[in-house]
Design a protein around this motif. Structure first.
Motif, PDB file in Angstrom:
ATOM      1  N   TYR B 154       0.825  -1.204   0.000  1.00  0.00           N
ATOM      2  CA  TYR B 154       0.000   0.000   0.000  1.00  0.00           C
ATOM      3  C   TYR B 154       0.864   1.261   0.000  1.00  0.00           C
ATOM      4  CZ  TYR B 154      -2.923   3.822   1.528  1.00  0.00           C
ATOM      5  OH  TYR B 154      -3.540   5.040   1.592  1.00  0.00           O
ATOM      6  N   TYR B 155       1.782   1.311   0.972  1.00  0.00           N
ATOM      7  CA  TYR B 155       2.504   2.569   1.167  1.00  0.00           C
ATOM      8  C   TYR B 155       3.411   2.892  -0.026  1.00  0.00           C
ATOM      9  CZ  TYR B 155       3.034   6.072   4.770  1.00  0.00           C
ATOM     10  OH  TYR B 155       2.940   7.225   5.491  1.00  0.00           O
ATOM     11  N   LEU B 156       4.275   1.959  -0.414  1.00  0.00           N
ATOM     12  CA  LEU B 156       5.227   2.246  -1.490  1.00  0.00           C
ATOM     13  C   LEU B 156       4.543   2.277  -2.852  1.00  0.00           C
ATOM     14  CD1 LEU B 156       8.437   0.170  -0.629  1.00  0.00           C
ATOM     15  CD2 LEU B 156       8.027   2.598  -0.288  1.00  0.00           C
ATOM     16  N   LYS B 157       3.693   1.258  -3.115  1.00  0.00           N
ATOM     17  CA  LYS B 157       3.154   1.122  -4.466  1.00  0.00           C
ATOM     18  C   LYS B 157       1.982   2.043  -4.743  1.00  0.00           C
ATOM     19  CE  LYS B 157       4.881  -3.360  -5.661  1.00  0.00           C
ATOM     20  NZ  LYS B 157       4.679  -4.643  -6.280  1.00  0.00           N
ATOM     21  N   LEU B 158       1.285   2.480  -3.703  1.00  0.00           N
ATOM     22  CA  LEU B 158       0.108   3.314  -3.962  1.00  0.00           C
ATOM     23  C   LEU B 158       0.201   4.690  -3.300  1.00  0.00           C
ATOM     24  CD1 LEU B 158      -2.762   0.667  -3.642  1.00  0.00           C
ATOM     25  CD2 LEU B 158      -1.916   1.751  -5.716  1.00  0.00           C
ATOM     26  N   ALA B 159       0.334   4.683  -1.949  1.00  0.00           N
ATOM     27  CA  ALA B 159       0.227   5.963  -1.224  1.00  0.00           C
ATOM     28  C   ALA B 159       1.319   6.945  -1.636  1.00  0.00           C
ATOM     29  CB  ALA B 159       0.270   5.711   0.280  1.00  0.00           C
ATOM     30  N   ILE B 160       2.570   6.526  -1.565  1.00  0.00           N
ATOM     31  CA  ILE B 160       3.661   7.448  -1.898  1.00  0.00           C
ATOM     32  C   ILE B 160       3.643   7.761  -3.386  1.00  0.00           C
ATOM     33  CG2 ILE B 160       6.170   7.755  -1.921  1.00  0.00           C
ATOM     34  CD1 ILE B 160       6.329   6.185   0.638  1.00  0.00           C
ATOM     35  N   PHE B 161       3.342   6.768  -4.182  1.00  0.00           N
ATOM     36  CA  PHE B 161       3.291   6.966  -5.640  1.00  0.00           C
ATOM     37  C   PHE B 161       2.285   8.071  -5.984  1.00  0.00           C
ATOM     38  CE2 PHE B 161       1.642   6.125  -9.853  1.00  0.00           C
ATOM     39  CZ  PHE B 161       2.770   5.862 -10.594  1.00  0.00           C
ATOM     40  N   PHE B 162       1.040   7.905  -5.517  1.00  0.00           N
ATOM     41  CA  PHE B 162       0.021   8.886  -5.878  1.00  0.00           C
ATOM     42  C   PHE B 162       0.187  10.196  -5.083  1.00  0.00           C
ATOM     43  CE2 PHE B 162      -2.028   5.069  -7.583  1.00  0.00           C
ATOM     44  CZ  PHE B 162      -2.325   5.538  -8.848  1.00  0.00           C
ATOM     45  N   GLY B 163       0.711  10.084  -3.867  1.00  0.00           N
ATOM     46  CA  GLY B 163       0.981  11.303  -3.080  1.00  0.00           C
ATOM     47  C   GLY B 163       1.999  12.178  -3.786  1.00  0.00           C
ATOM     48  N   CYS B 164       3.065  11.557  -4.290  1.00  0.00           N
ATOM     49  CA  CYS B 164       4.094  12.321  -5.014  1.00  0.00           C
ATOM     50  C   CYS B 164       3.525  12.861  -6.322  1.00  0.00           C
ATOM     51  CB  CYS B 164       5.313  11.458  -5.285  1.00  0.00           C
ATOM     52  SG  CYS B 164       6.299  11.189  -3.815  1.00  0.00           S
ATOM     53  N   ALA B 249      10.691   5.225   2.703  1.00  0.00           N
ATOM     54  CA  ALA B 249       9.592   6.137   2.331  1.00  0.00           C
ATOM     55  C   ALA B 249      10.162   7.426   1.749  1.00  0.00           C
ATOM     56  CB  ALA B 249       8.724   6.433   3.550  1.00  0.00           C
ATOM     57  N   MET B 250      11.200   7.964   2.395  1.00  0.00           N
ATOM     58  CA  MET B 250      11.775   9.218   1.917  1.00  0.00           C
ATOM     59  C   MET B 250      12.471   9.029   0.566  1.00  0.00           C
ATOM     60  SD  MET B 250      13.253  10.761   5.426  1.00  0.00           S
ATOM     61  CE  MET B 250      12.208  11.036   6.836  1.00  0.00           C
ATOM     62  N   LEU B 251      13.146   7.882   0.410  1.00  0.00           N
ATOM     63  CA  LEU B 251      13.802   7.618  -0.877  1.00  0.00           C
ATOM     64  C   LEU B 251      12.766   7.469  -1.989  1.00  0.00           C
ATOM     65  CD1 LEU B 251      16.674   5.170   0.102  1.00  0.00           C
ATOM     66  CD2 LEU B 251      16.921   7.456  -0.841  1.00  0.00           C
ATOM     67  N   ALA B 252      11.635   6.874  -1.650  1.00  0.00           N
ATOM     68  CA  ALA B 252      10.568   6.759  -2.645  1.00  0.00           C
ATOM     69  C   ALA B 252      10.094   8.153  -3.054  1.00  0.00           C
ATOM     70  CB  ALA B 252       9.406   5.940  -2.087  1.00  0.00           C
ATOM     71  N   CYS B 253       9.999   9.059  -2.079  1.00  0.00           N
ATOM     72  CA  CYS B 253       9.610  10.447  -2.387  1.00  0.00           C
ATOM     73  C   CYS B 253      10.664  11.097  -3.290  1.00  0.00           C
ATOM     74  CB  CYS B 253       9.465  11.270  -1.113  1.00  0.00           C
ATOM     75  SG  CYS B 253       8.120  10.716  -0.060  1.00  0.00           S
ATOM     76  N   VAL B 300      14.079   1.069  -3.748  1.00  0.00           N
ATOM     77  CA  VAL B 300      13.445   1.332  -2.456  1.00  0.00           C
ATOM     78  C   VAL B 300      13.170   0.020  -1.709  1.00  0.00           C
ATOM     79  CG1 VAL B 300      11.380   2.247  -1.374  1.00  0.00           C
ATOM     80  CG2 VAL B 300      12.492   3.542  -3.158  1.00  0.00           C
ATOM     81  N   GLN B 301      12.733  -1.003  -2.453  1.00  0.00           N
ATOM     82  CA  GLN B 301      12.453  -2.282  -1.800  1.00  0.00           C
ATOM     83  C   GLN B 301      13.713  -2.894  -1.201  1.00  0.00           C
ATOM     84  OE1 GLN B 301      10.281  -4.491  -4.827  1.00  0.00           O
ATOM     85  NE2 GLN B 301       8.348  -3.983  -3.835  1.00  0.00           N
ATOM     86  N   SER B 302      14.850  -2.565  -1.814  1.00  0.00           N
ATOM     87  CA  SER B 302      16.113  -3.098  -1.297  1.00  0.00           C
ATOM     88  C   SER B 302      16.508  -2.453   0.020  1.00  0.00           C
ATOM     89  CB  SER B 302      17.223  -2.866  -2.325  1.00  0.00           C
ATOM     90  OG  SER B 302      16.877  -3.441  -3.552  1.00  0.00           O
ATOM     91  N   VAL B 303      15.953  -1.288   0.294  1.00  0.00           N
ATOM     92  CA  VAL B 303      16.290  -0.572   1.534  1.00  0.00           C
ATOM     93  C   VAL B 303      15.437  -1.088   2.707  1.00  0.00           C
ATOM     94  CG1 VAL B 303      16.355   1.725   2.617  1.00  0.00           C
ATOM     95  CG2 VAL B 303      17.004   1.456   0.232  1.00  0.00           C
ATOM     96  N   CYS B 304      14.269  -1.637   2.398  1.00  0.00           N
ATOM     97  CA  CYS B 304      13.369  -2.109   3.462  1.00  0.00           C
ATOM     98  C   CYS B 304      14.017  -3.271   4.223  1.00  0.00           C
ATOM     99  CB  CYS B 304      12.050  -2.582   2.866  1.00  0.00           C
ATOM    100  SG  CYS B 304      11.117  -1.258   2.126  1.00  0.00           S
ATOM    101  N   PRO B 305      13.746  -3.379   5.531  1.00  0.00           N
ATOM    102  CA  PRO B 305      14.370  -4.440   6.319  1.00  0.00           C
ATOM    103  C   PRO B 305      13.865  -5.838   5.988  1.00  0.00           C
ATOM    104  CG  PRO B 305      12.900  -3.119   7.683  1.00  0.00           C
ATOM    105  CD  PRO B 305      12.963  -2.447   6.361  1.00  0.00           C
TER     106      PRO B 305
END
Lengths: 310, 362
Positions: B154-164, B249-253, B300-305
């Motif tokens: 949700y957050y990376l693929k939708l929220a940040i994508f459409f928010g940006c 999240a910030m890198l995605a932004c 970005v996915q590579s940065v996630c734990p």
């Protein structure tokens, strides 16, 4: 030191297939220069080209030695009050002027001081704290002017700056332009109010269909229009007699009696011969009270040069 | 003009823009996107806390007692040994026999017992214990899995994508629509400086909104967990994990922001670049390795734990679109994303130099 001229060299601008301006070549000296032309003739395009809001497809422009493609230098010496009515959302008149001064590099305190001074010059001190969105048309006009003059530019560009102003503010605004011009600066404005253009301009640029039809001092432009006889209004006693004396001259093409037979409107093809003839008539004992050019104004030039396209 | 002066101009532009990005009506839905999962986690946490309290108020048995219950015991024996259950449900239904002619009436009774962290569901059939299920009410591991899933899908693929998309496309395109862009273009600043200031404002705003959203969601995820377990987690890997999620999240932004800023300068309709980029990001997992590197999500996915969770039973098409591409070491991922962002901003800088005011055309 930058060259004190605005130069357009073979400048053309098209919006897709629509002509903006075509092969415009101009040299604008300091002083008040008015752009005159019908709607859609290219006045705003010229101003936008001059300030870099649009770029020419062909040709080049320099403003006191700076290119409009270099806004960092150009806008330091230029203020532009556009025709666009919108201000950033929620901005008060004071914010609007102060914010642009911050972009000019003034620190917050200097920006506030200069913004207050500029707003005072256009008579908006009391309304400075109100939102621009709530301003009347005339107030918006004035706040845009305040923003344009706040950094004391060398080139002031104004798109229809007298629209919506009441007579008192209009007179003050014209005085402000004159003050700028008197200090050797450029004031380039467009206006539809031809009488005002006539009164305030040092020179005019007449534009139609994206092309410069004429430019220069109004008198010089008028002299160049050979196909139209010059018109003079003569006030004298014995107007009928004077008319008959003038009518025999070759250069006089038409005479009309005006103002209850106390005045004459004379059309002549040769101004010098006309002046000599008037001298002769005066020496012969006829009283000539005044002789005024009737078509050495922007209205007449507009009519002669652009009238058919209005 | 000195570099220092230009840097000050960038900061001035960013400062002026920040107010607009944070408080404009156009940005409010971005807050909604960022805070929606926070609200879900908070609601779930409140629900779980309420459930635990209601169980505590009725009865709490020892874990040993729950473990002692065996299949085949009678309901009376269990009730006598464990006492009042926290939930007691009974229903009856008719059951057709194997010969398809006889019919029997079944009495099904479900008892639930609570031992302070787990609950046991005991299912009796005609008074005899038929099945026993024991489950943690709240498990840190389950919460973390849930968080990881929400963050990736949700957050990376939708929220940040459409928010940006909403924030960065508006930086230039929105001003063009409002007919206020000339205000910026008439400032004595290089176009690249203007681009830098606006991008910085968008980046700060989106990073604060989505970074804070990720952090709040993390806090809401830990909140209902058993305090002892939560304390151990917070003293251990929590800070590093939180930092990597917020960083992702910030890198995605950073990445999506540059892409949508450039798109706002190059195209008029935001739907076109949004759909193209969304498709590109979605099919990233099965692109050749070289093309995978031209993707924000890849880095970005590579940065996630933790990697994005994938259910083994998911349909093939879903797996095709959702399966993450093979990861990269996170320092390389950060460098890769910065390089990609710089390349996109270079394209945007070229576009902004050609930008003209043409309000009539919009």
């Amino acid at each position: 030191m930058s060259a004190p001229e605005i130069v357009f060299d073979e400048v053309s601008k098209f919006y897709g297939e629509v002509l903006g301006v075509n092969r415009v070549t101009l040299r604008i000296p300091p002083g008040i220069t008015s752009l005159v032309g019908p709607n859609g003739s290219g006045k705003t395009t010229l101003m936008n080209l001059l300030t870099g809001l649009v770029h020419p497809d062909r040709g080049s422009i320099t403003v006191r030695g700076f290119s409009p493609r270099d806004p960092e230098r150009l806008m330091r010496i230029t203020g532009y009050a556009t025709q666009y009515d919108a201000a950033p959302r929620g901005a008060t008149g004071f914010d609007f002027v102060c914010t642009s001064l911050l972009l000019w590099g003034y620190d917050s305190r200097a920006a506030r001081t200069r913004a207050a001074e500029a707003l005072e010059r256009v008579g908006l001190t009391e309304a400075a704290g109100r939102k621009v969105a709530a301003y009347s048309k005339g107030m918006r006009q004035r706040v845009r002017l305040a923003q344009a003059i706040a950094h004391d530019p060398e080139v002031l560009v104004l798109d229809e700056p007298l629209n919506g102003l009441d007579p008192v503010v209009r007179a003050e605004t014209i005085a402000l332009f004159r003050d700028f011009a008197a200090r050797g600066r450029h004031v380039v404005l467009s206006s539809h109010v031809l009488q005002e253009v006539d009164v305030i301009s040092d020179q005019v640029i007449l534009i139609a269909n994206g092309m410069v039809v004429a430019e220069g001092r109004i008198r010089n432009v008028r002299d160049e229009i050979d196909e139209r006889p010059s018109q003079f209004l003569i006030r004298c006693s014995g107007a009928s007699r004077v008319a008959s004396l003038l009518f025999g001259r070759d250069h006089v093409s038409e005479i009309k009696m005006v103002d209850g037979r106390e005045g004459l409107l004379v059309m002549t093809r040769d101004r010098e011969q006309f002046a000599a003839a008037l001298n002769e008539i005066a020496l012969a004992g006829h009283t000539i009270e005044s002789v005024l050019p009737a078509d050495e104004n922007v209205d007449a030039l507009y009519e002669y040069l652009i009238g058919g396209q209005r | 003009m000195t570099r220092d002066f230009r840097a000050r101009q960038i900061w001035t532009i960013a400062r002026l823009e920040l107010r607009r990005v944070f408080f404009s009506k156009r940005s409010f839905w971005v807050y909604g996107l960022a805070l929606f999962p926070v609200a879900i986690f908070v609601a779930a946490a409140i629900g779980m806390t309420y459930e635990r309290r209601s169980y505590e108020a009725v009865n709490r048995v020892s874990p040993a007692l729950i473990n002692s219950v065996n299949e085949g015991e009678s309901v009376e024996a269990v009730l006598e040994r464990l006492g009042t259950p926290v939930r007691d449900r009974e229903f009856r239904r008719r059951h057709r026999g194997e010969d398809d002619e006889s019919e029997e009436l079944l009495v099904i009774r479900n008892l639930r017992y609570w031992d302070g962290s787990r609950f046991a569901e005991l299912r009796f059939r005609n008074g005899i214990l038929e099945a026993k299920f024991i489950r943690q009410l709240i498990s840190l591991e389950r919460q973390r899995q849930a968080y990881n899933g929400v963050f990736h899908y949700y957050y990376l693929k939708l929220a940040i994508f459409f928010g940006c998309l909403g924030i960065f496309m508006n930086l230039f395109r929105g001003e063009m629509l409002d007919k206020t862009l000339h205000f910026w273009l008439l400032a004595p600043a290089r176009r690249e400086v203007l681009l830098g200031g606006k991008y910085l404002a968008g980046l700060l705003a989106s990073s604060v909104i989505f970074g804070a959203g990720a952090a709040l969601m993390f806090a809401a995820m830990v909140w209902p967990v058993d305090p002892l377990e939560a304390r151990a987690f917070l003293a251990g890997p929590a800070a590093a994990q939180w930092a990597r999620y917020a960083g992702a999240a910030m890198l995605a932004c950073l990445g999506y922001g540059s892409a949508f800023l450039a798109a706002g300068l190059l195209v008029r309709n935001p739907i076109v670049p949004a759909v193209v980029l969304l498709m590109w990001e979605s099919i990233n997992g099965f692109l050749p390795a070289v093309l995978q590197k031209i993707s924000v999500l890849h880095y970005v996915q590579s940065v996630c734990p933790m990697p994005a969770p994938m259910d083994d039973g998911a349909p093939a098409l879903v797996r095709l679109f959702l399966a993450p591409a093979p990861g990269t070491a996170w320092p390389l991922a950060v460098l890769g994303l910065c390089a990609l962002t710089a390349a996109v901003l270079f394209v945007a800088a070229r576009a902004v130099k050609r930008l003209e005011i043409n309000y009539g055309g919009d």
